[in-house]
Design a protein around this motif. Structure first.
Motif, PDB file in Angstrom:
ATOM      1  N   GLN A  61       3.259  -2.042   0.966  1.00  0.00           N
ATOM      2  CA  GLN A  61       3.660  -3.439   0.800  1.00  0.00           C
ATOM      3  C   GLN A  61       2.472  -4.374   0.557  1.00  0.00           C
ATOM      4  O   GLN A  61       2.528  -5.226  -0.339  1.00  0.00           O
ATOM      5  CB  GLN A  61       4.458  -3.891   2.023  1.00  0.00           C
ATOM      6  N   PRO A  62       1.385  -4.271   1.319  1.00  0.00           N
ATOM      7  CA  PRO A  62       0.250  -5.180   1.058  1.00  0.00           C
ATOM      8  C   PRO A  62      -0.336  -5.000  -0.343  1.00  0.00           C
ATOM      9  O   PRO A  62      -0.704  -5.992  -0.991  1.00  0.00           O
ATOM     10  CB  PRO A  62      -0.761  -4.805   2.150  1.00  0.00           C
ATOM     11  N   LEU A  64       1.284  -3.866  -3.045  1.00  0.00           N
ATOM     12  CA  LEU A  64       2.239  -4.387  -4.020  1.00  0.00           C
ATOM     13  C   LEU A  64       2.169  -5.899  -4.101  1.00  0.00           C
ATOM     14  O   LEU A  64       2.273  -6.486  -5.184  1.00  0.00           O
ATOM     15  CB  LEU A  64       3.658  -3.937  -3.653  1.00  0.00           C
ATOM     16  N   LYS A  65       1.984  -6.557  -2.952  1.00  0.00           N
ATOM     17  CA  LYS A  65       1.843  -8.009  -2.957  1.00  0.00           C
ATOM     18  C   LYS A  65       0.582  -8.431  -3.696  1.00  0.00           C
ATOM     19  O   LYS A  65       0.588  -9.388  -4.493  1.00  0.00           O
ATOM     20  CB  LYS A  65       1.817  -8.519  -1.520  1.00  0.00           C
ATOM     21  N   LYS A  66      -0.506  -7.716  -3.473  1.00  0.00           N
ATOM     22  CA  LYS A  66      -1.762  -8.007  -4.172  1.00  0.00           C
ATOM     23  C   LYS A  66      -1.612  -7.802  -5.671  1.00  0.00           C
ATOM     24  O   LYS A  66      -2.111  -8.604  -6.482  1.00  0.00           O
ATOM     25  CB  LYS A  66      -2.863  -7.112  -3.621  1.00  0.00           C
ATOM     26  N   THR A  67      -0.897  -6.758  -6.060  1.00  0.00           N
ATOM     27  CA  THR A  67      -0.668  -6.492  -7.480  1.00  0.00           C
ATOM     28  C   THR A  67       0.205  -7.564  -8.115  1.00  0.00           C
ATOM     29  O   THR A  67      -0.035  -7.981  -9.254  1.00  0.00           O
ATOM     30  CB  THR A  67      -0.017  -5.106  -7.658  1.00  0.00           C
ATOM     31  N   ALA A  68       1.221  -8.032  -7.380  1.00  0.00           N
ATOM     32  CA  ALA A  68       2.089  -9.088  -7.907  1.00  0.00           C
ATOM     33  C   ALA A  68       1.307 -10.377  -8.130  1.00  0.00           C
ATOM     34  O   ALA A  68       1.512 -11.077  -9.128  1.00  0.00           O
ATOM     35  CB  ALA A  68       3.255  -9.320  -6.957  1.00  0.00           C
ATOM     36  N   LEU A  69       0.408 -10.714  -7.205  1.00  0.00           N
ATOM     37  CA  LEU A  69      -0.415 -11.913  -7.376  1.00  0.00           C
ATOM     38  C   LEU A  69      -1.337 -11.773  -8.587  1.00  0.00           C
ATOM     39  O   LEU A  69      -1.534 -12.731  -9.348  1.00  0.00           O
ATOM     40  CB  LEU A  69      -1.234 -12.169  -6.107  1.00  0.00           C
ATOM     41  N   THR A 236      -0.397   2.110  -9.979  1.00  0.00           N
ATOM     42  CA  THR A 236       0.450   0.956  -9.679  1.00  0.00           C
ATOM     43  C   THR A 236       0.085  -0.234 -10.547  1.00  0.00           C
ATOM     44  O   THR A 236       0.965  -0.952 -11.050  1.00  0.00           O
ATOM     45  CB  THR A 236       0.304   0.582  -8.194  1.00  0.00           C
TER      46      THR A 236
END
Length: 261
Positions: A61-62, A64-69, A236
């Motif tokens: 989860q952390p 994926l959040k970094k990748t989304a940002l 990812t």
């Protein structure tokens, strides 16, 4: 009733096609293309082992959040860079289309040639010195290169517009600026918007690549994880790039269809 004869090919057209074919043949003849080495069992095995290192992608989860940002940062870079380039390109396209004389046309065309002949990576490398690491330099690099591309395309669109509507308005006493806005510009706007959307699609890919030189976004993440051989995290990031490009392509296609209704 005799059938109409097909138009004959011009000698210059035939000569151009022959020259292009000769160039392709010469390219294959001069480049050291090692097709046998590429398709050997050892090459296939090594490539397979390398690709298996990307599986499975990192789904924590952390991360994926970094990748989304980072994906949002890449999207913002491309959108802002394209918007700035569209405004600057339209401004430069006016003299580049010959509306202010041949001297202004030649000078602005030269400027546009310089802007688009320098790749985005080179612009980013130059601007990183002035603006520092981060998305600001990447946005400016996209804007600089895309201004040269869109300015040239916008100028050609304006030159290809029919001059009769604007001439008719000016003969009837309408000011030149108003005649241009009401008669010439509406003819070119659909094509200009299509060009801008297409360049936005290209700038999504370019923004991802610019991160390799430190301009932020997904590209910077990809370079970081590949340099540390963290293949699952890199997988990812690559998937995020593919999804981002697919979403922008779909949005651009929908906008173009809506405009042509």
């Amino acid at each position: 009733m005799s059938m109409p004869q097909a138009p004959r090919a011009r000698l210059s057209t035939i000569a151009l096609l022959v020259a292009m074919a000769a160039l392709v043949v010469a390219s294959f003849a001069t480049l050291p293309l090692q097709w046998r080495a590429f398709f050997t069992l050892d090459a296939v095995r090594t490539t397979g082992e390398f690709l298996l290192g990307f599986a499975p992608p990192e789904l924590a989860q952390p991360f994926l959040k970094k990748t989304a940002l980072a994906a949002a940062e890449t999207l913002s870079m491309s959108a802002l860079g394209t918007g700035i380039a569209a405004l600057l390109g339209l401004t430069i396209a006016l003299p580049a289309s010959g509306r202010f004389g041949q001297a202004a046309r030649a000078g602005t065309r030269l400027l546009l040639n310089i802007l688009r002949s320098i790749p985005e990576l080179v612009w980013a490398s130059i601007l990183l010195i002035a603006a520092g690491l981060g998305p600001f330099a990447g946005t400016l690099a996209l804007a600089a290169h895309t201004t040269g591309v869109l300015g040239r395309l916008f100028a050609d669109s304006l030159e290809n517009c029919s001059p009769q509507p604007e001439s008719a308005l000016r003969i009837n006493g309408v000011r030149p600026s108003a005649a241009f806005l009401y008669a010439t510009l509406p003819q070119a706007v659909p094509q200009m918007v299509s060009y801008t959307l297409y360049r936005w699609e290209n700038n999504i890919r370019a923004a991802a690549i610019l991160g390799v030189v430190g301009a932020g976004g997904l590209g910077q993440m990809l370079k970081y994880h590949l340099s540390l051989f963290q293949m699952q995290q890199a997988a990812t990031v690559i998937v995020a790039m593919l999804l981002l490009v697919a979403v922008v392509d779909a949005a651009s296609f929908s906008l173009r269809r809506w405009m042509t209704r």
